[in-house]
Write a protein that holds these residues in place. Structure first.
Motif, PDB file in Angstrom:
ATOM      1  N   PRO A 423       0.775  -1.255   0.030  1.00 29.30           N
ATOM      2  CA  PRO A 423      -0.037  -0.002   0.056  1.00 29.30           C
ATOM      3  C   PRO A 423       0.884   1.447   0.058  1.00 29.30           C
ATOM      4  CG  PRO A 423       0.055  -1.108   2.172  1.00 29.30           C
ATOM      5  CD  PRO A 423       0.659  -2.091   1.316  1.00 29.30           C
ATOM      6  N   LYS A 424       2.032   1.181   0.576  1.00 27.56           N
ATOM      7  CA  LYS A 424       2.893   2.487   0.630  1.00 27.56           C
ATOM      8  C   LYS A 424       3.612   2.847  -1.011  1.00 27.56           C
ATOM      9  CE  LYS A 424       4.480   6.331   2.401  1.00 27.56           C
ATOM     10  NZ  LYS A 424       3.765   7.250   2.586  1.00 27.56           N
ATOM     11  N   ARG A 425       4.168   1.756  -1.327  1.00 30.85           N
ATOM     12  CA  ARG A 425       4.878   2.074  -2.860  1.00 30.85           C
ATOM     13  C   ARG A 425       3.910   2.056  -3.712  1.00 30.85           C
ATOM     14  NH1 ARG A 425       9.244  -2.900  -2.782  1.00 30.85           N
ATOM     15  NH2 ARG A 425       7.508  -4.162  -1.762  1.00 30.85           N
ATOM     16  N   ILE A 426       2.659   1.640  -3.574  1.00 28.51           N
ATOM     17  CA  ILE A 426       1.921   1.840  -4.782  1.00 28.51           C
ATOM     18  C   ILE A 426       1.212   3.528  -4.905  1.00 28.51           C
ATOM     19  CG2 ILE A 426      -0.447   2.038  -3.516  1.00 28.51           C
ATOM     20  CD1 ILE A 426       0.187   0.079  -6.789  1.00 28.51           C
ATOM     21  N   GLU A 427       1.781   4.267  -3.948  1.00 31.01           N
ATOM     22  CA  GLU A 427       1.361   5.804  -4.056  1.00 31.01           C
ATOM     23  C   GLU A 427       2.410   6.281  -5.155  1.00 31.01           C
ATOM     24  OE1 GLU A 427       1.988   7.518  -0.236  1.00 31.01           O
ATOM     25  OE2 GLU A 427       0.584   6.138   0.706  1.00 31.01           O
ATOM     26  N   GLY A 428       3.428   5.807  -5.273  1.00 27.38           N
ATOM     27  CA  GLY A 428       4.371   6.170  -6.436  1.00 27.38           C
ATOM     28  C   GLY A 428       4.368   5.695  -8.008  1.00 27.38           C
ATOM     29  N   ALA A 429       3.256   4.728  -7.788  1.00 28.51           N
ATOM     30  CA  ALA A 429       3.048   3.800  -8.949  1.00 28.51           C
ATOM     31  C   ALA A 429       1.969   4.168 -10.011  1.00 28.51           C
ATOM     32  CB  ALA A 429       2.599   2.219  -8.580  1.00 28.51           C
ATOM     33  N   TYR A 430       2.131   4.395 -11.344  1.00 24.88           N
ATOM     34  CA  TYR A 430       1.207   4.890 -12.238  1.00 24.88           C
ATOM     35  C   TYR A 430       0.681   5.726 -11.908  1.00 24.88           C
ATOM     36  CZ  TYR A 430       1.215  -0.381 -12.634  1.00 24.88           C
ATOM     37  OH  TYR A 430       1.484  -1.635 -12.374  1.00 24.88           O
ATOM     38  N   TRP A 432       0.216   9.275 -12.458  1.00 24.52           N
ATOM     39  CA  TRP A 432       0.272  10.377 -13.629  1.00 24.52           C
ATOM     40  C   TRP A 432      -0.056  12.072 -13.066  1.00 24.52           C
ATOM     41  CZ3 TRP A 432      -4.202   7.013 -15.484  1.00 24.52           C
ATOM     42  CH2 TRP A 432      -3.495   5.695 -15.941  1.00 24.52           C
ATOM     43  N   ARG A 433      -0.989  11.797 -11.898  1.00 22.01           N
ATOM     44  CA  ARG A 433      -1.397  13.140 -11.462  1.00 22.01           C
ATOM     45  C   ARG A 433      -0.181  13.802 -10.675  1.00 22.01           C
ATOM     46  NH1 ARG A 433      -3.370  16.738 -13.085  1.00 22.01           N
ATOM     47  NH2 ARG A 433      -4.869  15.630 -13.853  1.00 22.01           N
ATOM     48  N   THR A 434       0.482  13.188 -10.225  1.00 23.34           N
ATOM     49  CA  THR A 434       1.803  13.669  -9.227  1.00 23.34           C
ATOM     50  C   THR A 434       2.925  14.083 -10.243  1.00 23.34           C
ATOM     51  OG1 THR A 434       1.531  11.632  -7.627  1.00 23.34           O
ATOM     52  CG2 THR A 434       3.494  12.901  -7.749  1.00 23.34           C
ATOM     53  N   PHE A 435       2.887  13.222 -11.494  1.00 26.15           N
ATOM     54  CA  PHE A 435       4.036  13.881 -12.432  1.00 26.15           C
ATOM     55  C   PHE A 435       3.354  15.056 -13.076  1.00 26.15           C
ATOM     56  CE2 PHE A 435       5.984   9.681 -12.256  1.00 26.15           C
ATOM     57  CZ  PHE A 435       7.152   9.715 -12.397  1.00 26.15           C
ATOM     58  N   LEU A 436       2.204  15.199 -13.320  1.00 25.86           N
ATOM     59  CA  LEU A 436       1.659  16.274 -13.873  1.00 25.86           C
ATOM     60  C   LEU A 436       1.615  17.589 -13.078  1.00 25.86           C
ATOM     61  CD1 LEU A 436      -1.497  14.655 -15.909  1.00 25.86           C
ATOM     62  CD2 LEU A 436       0.817  15.534 -16.831  1.00 25.86           C
ATOM     63  N   LYS A 437       1.318  17.483 -11.982  1.00 20.99           N
ATOM     64  CA  LYS A 437       1.140  18.559 -10.815  1.00 20.99           C
ATOM     65  C   LYS A 437       2.674  19.233 -10.590  1.00 20.99           C
ATOM     66  CE  LYS A 437      -0.625  19.365  -6.278  1.00 20.99           C
ATOM     67  NZ  LYS A 437      -0.953  18.948  -4.866  1.00 20.99           N
ATOM     68  N   GLN A 438       3.708  18.642 -10.709  1.00 21.58           N
ATOM     69  CA  GLN A 438       5.099  19.040 -10.634  1.00 21.58           C
ATOM     70  C   GLN A 438       5.631  19.582 -11.974  1.00 21.58           C
ATOM     71  OE1 GLN A 438       7.583  15.879  -9.329  1.00 21.58           O
ATOM     72  NE2 GLN A 438       8.052  15.240 -11.647  1.00 21.58           N
TER      73      GLN A 438
END
Length: 549
Positions: A423-430, A432-438
């Motif tokens: 459940p923790k590592r999945i936060e950085g998986a796929y 897209w929104r995190t990448f777009l936001k930065q």
């Protein structure tokens, strides 16, 4: 020789000659240079296939007097869609192999292989694609003995859905000389039973133990594969693709097709690795444009690790569902850096497959070191960027590395991804929104034939975080979804930008190539659940119609 070259050029020019054309009465959408959605009613292009004007019907008509007029009767017109990561020849070859993509059980897959083997007695090897033990709910990999039940008289090799593992029968193991004593090769793994015997599953670097003894495809087979792939690209509205890993033979065929006017989609090709084929193809340096931007050979494809489904993706900490393994890094840091540096020094864009967080970190670390040494290079990529440590995501923006991602991978992997990484590592998986936001620009693709080449299925996945059955309800980790405009942009303008081609394709603007599609429904009016079912009626590349339904 010069006469032959001039004749070839003349043939290509004749094949691509177009009439000045006005596309009128359109429900048109495109993007401006900033990625903002723009509406239009008409577009006009000249005899060379370049756009002269786009916008209001009356204004475009005033600039297109005397042009032939095509009334699209209010249908939707979009920029040609771009797949930033696919395997063109692989797409064509799938059509002639056993297809296991739709199988829901081991028994069903064995029946399909048996049926294919009976129907193709002339094939020395029985080859197939698309199995997935997760879908079968098998709880393990299949075995050689189980494949023997389908075909035992000939060697058989079935590619896993992600392309990072193969399932072979006993005949193939014997021909390859794989025994209990065969060591795991670098970057690969031979799955074994409790006694140490090979079970019939070869992961990543071990695949070559069998594929190296398979007969090479003939030129006729390569041409048939390319023809089949180009037909599928046109049908799906893809006007440009980034071919993720080619060699000398494929380059030769692409150039020949471009010269002969037979290349009906633009191809931005990546040289596979920096070995012998690279040395030959790079002898004269990068080829950023060939035959009116139909072909380019200006990048290199490398591999850092394997895939998540076969547990070959390299993770910093062990797999959550298999704590005995971290997956596989294909190369030590220095070896990978040497490959990357060789390509960068030669002037090529570097695009590295990295799926696990350890694979992504290794490549980011190497980019950080190499970009200090070669500061004037830019727009290097990480292909997939699938599971990334949260602390590493900002480094993509800081280093100017493009995340080249495939939306349908998320919806295909939802059945096992969180089991693999927790459940923790999945936060950085796929993510897209995190990448777009930065502020990262995502180049979207499909990784066909591993996934469907239909880009509308990719747009649907990007927006809904659901598969084509609308599963799961509400979307899988919906907080990472894209807006519809962002999804269109990542399959058009930003995919073009990732190939350094944004000045010639990616949107419908004056001066760019007239690459566009006509669809049966309005992308911006249909319910989100229907996006993946939008049909392509016409596909145009450089002002030439290459597909019509």
């Amino acid at each position: 020789m010069r006469r032959l070259h001039l004749l070839t050029a003349a043939v290509a020019l004749a094949c691509n000659a177009q009439a000045q054309t006005l596309i009128d009465n359109a429900n048109g959408y495109t993007l401006d240079a900033a990625g903002k959605l723009v509406r239009f009613q008409a577009l006009a292009f000249d005899a060379a296939g370049r756009i002269v004007a786009v916008g209001d019907a009356a204004q475009v008509a005033a600039k297109a007097q005397g042009y032939r007029r095509i009334d699209v009767q209010g249908r939707t017109v979009l920029p040609g869609l771009i797949d930033a990561h696919g395997h063109v020849f692989g797409l064509g070859q799938v059509a002639t192999a056993a297809e296991l993509y739709g199988t829901t059980s081991l028994e069903g897959a064995v029946r399909k292989v048996a049926d294919y083997a009976r129907a193709n007695p002339q094939r020395a090897w029985v080859v197939g694609n698309g199995w997935n033990q997760e879908i079968w709910k098998l709880g393990r990999f299949p075995t050689a003995a189980e494949l023997d039940a389908a075909v035992a008289d000939r060697p058989a090799l079935m590619h896993r859905v992600d392309g990072h593992a193969v399932w072979v029968n006993s005949r193939a193991l014997a021909l390859a000389g794989i025994t209990k004593d065969t060591p795991d090769p670098a970057g690969g793994k031979i799955e074994r039973d409790a006694q140490g015997n090979a079970t019939g599953i070869l992961v990543d670097g071990a695949i070559a133990l069998v594929t190296k003894i398979m007969p090479a495809a003939t030129e006729a087979e390569e041409r048939a594969a390319l023809d089949g792939a180009l037909a599928l690209l046109g049908k799906n509205g893809l006007t440009s693709v980034h071919d993720a890993g080619i060699g000398v033979a494929e380059d030769k065929l692409y150039r020949a097709y471009a010269d002969q006017g037979k290349l009906t989609a633009r191809v931005y090709a990546m040289i596979g690795d920096t070995a012998a084929d690279f040395d030959r193809l790079a002898a004269s340096g990068p080829l950023p444009s060939y035959a009116n931007d139909l072909y380019a050979l200006a990048s290199v494809k490398l591999y850092a690790d394997g895939a998540l489904g076969s547990r070959g993706a390299a993770l910093i900490k062990p797999y959550s569902d298999a704590p005995h393994t971290h997956g596989l890094l294909f190369y030590k840091d220095g070896e990978m850096r040497a490959k990357m540096e060789k390509a960068i020094k030669a002037g090529y864009q570097v695009n590295v497959h990295a799926i696990g967080d350890a694979g992504n970190r290794q490549i980011l670390d190497n980019y950080a070191a190499l970009l200090k040494k070669y500061p004037n290079t830019q727009r290097h990529r990480i292909e997939h960027a699938q599971v990334v440590a949260l602390a590493d995501i900002p480094r993509f923006k800081q280093l100017g590395i493009i995340p080249s991602m495939q939306p349908t991978h998320a919806t295909s992997d939802q059945n096992m991804a969180e089991q693999r990484v927790g459940p923790k590592r999945i936060e950085g998986a796929y993510a897209w929104r995190t990448f777009l936001k930065q502020g990262s620009r995502i180049a979207c693709g499909s990784d066909f034939p591993i996934e469907s080449p239909n880009p509308f299925e990719g747009i649907h996945a990007a927006v809904t975080r659901q598969d084509m059955r609308d599963v799961p309800a509400g979307g899988w980790h919906k907080e990472q979804a894209m807006t519809l405009t962002e999804a269109l942009r990542c399959f058009t303008l930003d995919a073009a930008w990732a190939a350094r081609q944004e000045k010639v394709i990616g949107s419908l603007e004056a001066g760019k190539w007239a690459d566009f599609i006509v669809t049966d429904r309005d992308l911006f009016a249909v319910p989100a659940s229907e996006i993946g079912r939008i049909g392509v009626l016409e596909t145009w590349v450089g002002g030439r119609q290459v597909f019509k339904k």
